[in-house]
Design a protein around this motif. Structure first.
Motif, PDB file in Angstrom:
ATOM      1  N   VAL A 168      28.740  16.162  -3.495  1.00  0.00           N
ATOM      2  CA  VAL A 168      28.863  16.073  -4.952  1.00  0.00           C
ATOM      3  C   VAL A 168      30.213  16.647  -5.391  1.00  0.00           C
ATOM      4  O   VAL A 168      30.883  16.066  -6.249  1.00  0.00           O
ATOM      5  CB  VAL A 168      27.683  16.795  -5.648  1.00  0.00           C
ATOM      6  CG1 VAL A 168      27.874  16.853  -7.153  1.00  0.00           C
ATOM      7  CG2 VAL A 168      26.367  16.113  -5.299  1.00  0.00           C
ATOM      8  N   VAL A 169      30.611  17.765  -4.789  1.00  0.00           N
ATOM      9  CA  VAL A 169      31.915  18.365  -5.106  1.00  0.00           C
ATOM     10  C   VAL A 169      33.025  17.359  -4.804  1.00  0.00           C
ATOM     11  O   VAL A 169      33.919  17.131  -5.629  1.00  0.00           O
ATOM     12  CB  VAL A 169      32.142  19.673  -4.314  1.00  0.00           C
ATOM     13  CG1 VAL A 169      33.557  20.208  -4.532  1.00  0.00           C
ATOM     14  CG2 VAL A 169      31.114  20.730  -4.715  1.00  0.00           C
ATOM     15  N   ALA A 170      32.949  16.720  -3.640  1.00  0.00           N
ATOM     16  CA  ALA A 170      33.966  15.743  -3.248  1.00  0.00           C
ATOM     17  C   ALA A 170      34.014  14.592  -4.255  1.00  0.00           C
ATOM     18  O   ALA A 170      35.103  14.189  -4.685  1.00  0.00           O
ATOM     19  CB  ALA A 170      33.674  15.219  -1.842  1.00  0.00           C
ATOM     20  N   ALA A 171      32.861  14.085  -4.643  1.00  0.00           N
ATOM     21  CA  ALA A 171      32.817  12.973  -5.600  1.00  0.00           C
ATOM     22  C   ALA A 171      33.399  13.390  -6.954  1.00  0.00           C
ATOM     23  O   ALA A 171      34.169  12.639  -7.558  1.00  0.00           O
ATOM     24  CB  ALA A 171      31.382  12.488  -5.769  1.00  0.00           C
ATOM     25  N   LYS A 172      33.049  14.581  -7.422  1.00  0.00           N
ATOM     26  CA  LYS A 172      33.557  15.049  -8.718  1.00  0.00           C
ATOM     27  C   LYS A 172      35.073  15.258  -8.694  1.00  0.00           C
ATOM     28  O   LYS A 172      35.736  15.098  -9.714  1.00  0.00           O
ATOM     29  CB  LYS A 172      32.858  16.349  -9.142  1.00  0.00           C
ATOM     30  CG  LYS A 172      31.418  16.139  -9.592  1.00  0.00           C
ATOM     31  CD  LYS A 172      30.778  17.461  -9.959  1.00  0.00           C
ATOM     32  CE  LYS A 172      29.373  17.296 -10.445  1.00  0.00           C
ATOM     33  NZ  LYS A 172      29.276  17.026 -11.867  1.00  0.00           N
ATOM     34  N   LEU A 173      35.612  15.603  -7.525  1.00  0.00           N
ATOM     35  CA  LEU A 173      37.053  15.810  -7.400  1.00  0.00           C
ATOM     36  C   LEU A 173      37.793  14.530  -7.014  1.00  0.00           C
ATOM     37  O   LEU A 173      39.023  14.486  -7.035  1.00  0.00           O
ATOM     38  CB  LEU A 173      37.352  16.907  -6.374  1.00  0.00           C
ATOM     39  CG  LEU A 173      36.961  18.323  -6.776  1.00  0.00           C
ATOM     40  CD1 LEU A 173      37.167  19.279  -5.610  1.00  0.00           C
ATOM     41  CD2 LEU A 173      37.762  18.780  -7.994  1.00  0.00           C
ATOM     42  N   GLY A 174      37.065  13.494  -6.624  1.00  0.00           N
ATOM     43  CA  GLY A 174      37.682  12.235  -6.235  1.00  0.00           C
ATOM     44  C   GLY A 174      38.342  12.275  -4.866  1.00  0.00           C
ATOM     45  O   GLY A 174      39.360  11.627  -4.642  1.00  0.00           O
ATOM     46  N   VAL A 175      37.748  13.065  -3.954  1.00  0.00           N
ATOM     47  CA  VAL A 175      38.276  13.180  -2.590  1.00  0.00           C
ATOM     48  C   VAL A 175      37.136  12.997  -1.596  1.00  0.00           C
ATOM     49  O   VAL A 175      35.977  12.929  -1.978  1.00  0.00           O
ATOM     50  CB  VAL A 175      38.968  14.549  -2.355  1.00  0.00           C
ATOM     51  CG1 VAL A 175      40.123  14.753  -3.319  1.00  0.00           C
ATOM     52  CG2 VAL A 175      37.989  15.704  -2.467  1.00  0.00           C
ATOM     53  N   SER A 176      37.482  12.946  -0.316  1.00  0.00           N
ATOM     54  CA  SER A 176      36.463  12.849   0.728  1.00  0.00           C
ATOM     55  C   SER A 176      35.975  14.254   1.098  1.00  0.00           C
ATOM     56  O   SER A 176      36.619  15.258   0.764  1.00  0.00           O
ATOM     57  CB  SER A 176      37.041  12.171   1.966  1.00  0.00           C
ATOM     58  OG  SER A 176      38.031  12.999   2.545  1.00  0.00           O
ATOM     59  N   ILE A 177      34.876  14.313   1.830  1.00  0.00           N
ATOM     60  CA  ILE A 177      34.384  15.603   2.314  1.00  0.00           C
ATOM     61  C   ILE A 177      35.407  16.210   3.279  1.00  0.00           C
ATOM     62  O   ILE A 177      35.655  17.409   3.252  1.00  0.00           O
ATOM     63  CB  ILE A 177      32.995  15.453   2.960  1.00  0.00           C
ATOM     64  CG1 ILE A 177      31.970  15.110   1.869  1.00  0.00           C
ATOM     65  CG2 ILE A 177      32.576  16.724   3.692  1.00  0.00           C
ATOM     66  CD1 ILE A 177      30.578  14.811   2.377  1.00  0.00           C
ATOM     67  N   GLY A 178      36.026  15.363   4.103  1.00  0.00           N
ATOM     68  CA  GLY A 178      37.093  15.835   4.990  1.00  0.00           C
ATOM     69  C   GLY A 178      38.260  16.403   4.200  1.00  0.00           C
ATOM     70  O   GLY A 178      38.866  17.390   4.597  1.00  0.00           O
TER      71      GLY A 178
END
Length: 130
Positions: free
Chosen positions: A64-74
């Protein structure tokens, strides 16, 4: 003779993942029990206050953090973000807009562009087939 179906259940970690919430932030009774498919459906369709609060303010799991920031989990890991973040922390990161976040967003945009190009190419190829 009638046979009763045993309700399908899942571990709390699986249910938390399906609900997009951070397991460690859920109530103890959720963490310690099992969740049936019916209970999961009820949580999704009419979430209790604790679930609405978690979704609104976090802490949020990495996906969810990655999606909200517009980045991948990596990309989060490369940026040094390994823990769950609250909505407030995510907003602060967006406001600070560190260099790593800018780079990861650019990388993610390129990945999306390339994925769309490949998908379009495949669709064209399928249309040309007799």
């Amino acid at each position: 003779m009638t046979s009763q179906k045993t309700p399908q259940t899942m571990k709390p970690a699986t249910a938390a993942k399906k609900l997009n919430v951070y397991l460690e932030a859920t109530p103890a009774e959720f963490q310690e029990g099992v969740v049936s498919r019916d209970e999961l459906n009820t949580l999704q369709t009419s979430p209790p206050e604790w679930l609405r609060e978690l979704r609104r303010n976090g802490p949020h799991p990495r996906q969810v953090v990655a999606a909200k920031l517009g980045v991948s989990i990596g990309g989060l890991a490369r940026g040094g973000i390994t823990e769950a973040l609250t909505t407030e922390q995510i907003e602060a990161l967006k406001a600070d807009d560190p260099e790593w976040l800018q780079q990861e967003r650019a990388t993610q945009a390129e990945v999306r562009k390339e994925t769309a190009r490949i998908k379009e190419k495949e669709a064209d190829r399928r249309q040309r087939r007799p």
